[in-house]
Enzyme design. Structure first.
Site, mmCIF file in Angstrom:
data_model
loop_
_atom_site.group_PDB
_atom_site.id
_atom_site.type_symbol
_atom_site.label_atom_id
_atom_site.label_comp_id
_atom_site.label_asym_id
_atom_site.label_seq_id
_atom_site.Cartn_x
_atom_site.Cartn_y
_atom_site.Cartn_z
ATOM 1 N N GLY A 76 0.832 -1.202 0.000
ATOM 2 C CA GLY A 76 0.000 0.000 0.000
ATOM 3 C C GLY A 76 0.859 1.241 0.000
ATOM 4 O O GLY A 76 2.087 1.159 -0.001
ATOM 5 N N GLU A 92 -0.534 0.727 -6.043
ATOM 6 C CA GLU A 92 0.497 0.424 -5.051
ATOM 7 C C GLU A 92 0.820 -1.070 -5.019
ATOM 8 O O GLU A 92 1.974 -1.457 -4.849
ATOM 9 C CB GLU A 92 0.053 0.904 -3.666
ATOM 10 C CG GLU A 92 0.051 2.428 -3.518
ATOM 11 C CD GLU A 92 1.461 3.022 -3.445
ATOM 12 O OE1 GLU A 92 2.424 2.265 -3.252
ATOM 13 O OE2 GLU A 92 1.581 4.248 -3.612
ATOM 14 N N GLU A 96 4.571 -2.588 -5.755
ATOM 15 C CA GLU A 96 5.312 -3.222 -4.661
ATOM 16 C C GLU A 96 5.421 -4.736 -4.791
ATOM 17 O O GLU A 96 6.308 -5.340 -4.185
ATOM 18 C CB GLU A 96 4.670 -2.848 -3.319
ATOM 19 C CG GLU A 96 4.764 -1.352 -3.064
ATOM 20 C CD GLU A 96 4.226 -0.939 -1.706
ATOM 21 O OE1 GLU A 96 3.589 -1.771 -1.027
ATOM 22 O OE2 GLU A 96 4.462 0.223 -1.326
ATOM 23 N N GLU A 139 11.440 -8.358 1.052
ATOM 24 C CA GLU A 139 10.970 -9.726 0.898
ATOM 25 C C GLU A 139 9.449 -9.671 0.796
ATOM 26 O O GLU A 139 8.825 -8.796 1.391
ATOM 27 C CB GLU A 139 11.382 -10.504 2.155
ATOM 28 C CG GLU A 139 11.125 -11.970 2.170
ATOM 29 C CD GLU A 139 11.519 -12.595 3.526
ATOM 30 O OE1 GLU A 139 11.192 -13.762 3.715
ATOM 31 O OE2 GLU A 139 12.123 -11.918 4.383
#
Ligand code: ZN
Length: 170
Positions: A76, A92, A96, A139
């Site tokens: 986010g 987002e 990501e 990660e």
């Protein structure tokens, strides 16, 4: 995610701002000493997504060196001014995680006294793309409900949203 500063100068004329010391709770917190502009500190809106699959809920370990560095958070980020909130959530997620998602519900809106952030959380399923960590994640992995890292979550809102999600999806 508290804001690290209070405003000092007028964005309109560059004059120095004067605090009203909270004397009028319904009025602005600052006035410009030069042009008289009232200055409000608006909330900041962010959107986050619970991307769920048969493997569990996707969390990422935050790369930015701030208070939540190395902690697990939902994908986010900031909603841009003028941007539609669900679109910001989807944007987002793909930035990501590399995944394209379809939002399935609005889970909740999370805000806290004294904290400028208002977080809007959706649930979603992936419908395209390929999982890969962007520059903001150390990660990414899916956690089954019993594996969720409750002691290593980045924000109070992360924990609250996950609890709300699990209550609706036991
Ligand atoms: Zn001014």
């Amino acid at each position: 995610m508290p804001l690290p500063f209070t405003p000092r100068y007028c964005a309109w004329c560059g004059g120095a701002l004067v605090s009203t010391q909270g004397l009028n709770p319904s009025g602005p917190p600052f006035y410009c000493s030069a042009c008289g502009l009232p200055v409000y500190e608006d909330p900041k809106v962010a959107a986050a997504v619970i991307v769920h699959s048969s493997q569990g809920v996707l969390l990422l370990r935050r790369a930015q060196k701030d208070g939540a560095h190395g902690k697990w958070i939902l994908p986010g980020g900031h909603v841009d001014r003028g941007e539609v909130v669900p679109s910001a959530a989807q944007r987002e997620v793909v930035e990501e995680t590399g995944l394209l998602v379809e939002l399935t519900s609005l889970l909740g809106v999370y805000s806290y006294q004294g904290n400028p952030w208002v977080l809007v959380v959706y649930t979603a399923t992936a419908n395209g793309g390929r999982l890969s960590a962007g520059p903001e994640a150390l990660e990414i992995r899916a956690f089954a409900p019993e594996e969720l890292p409750w002691d290593e979550l980045g924000y109070e809102s992360t924990a609250q949203a996950l609890k709300d999600y699990l209550a609706l999806n036991p």
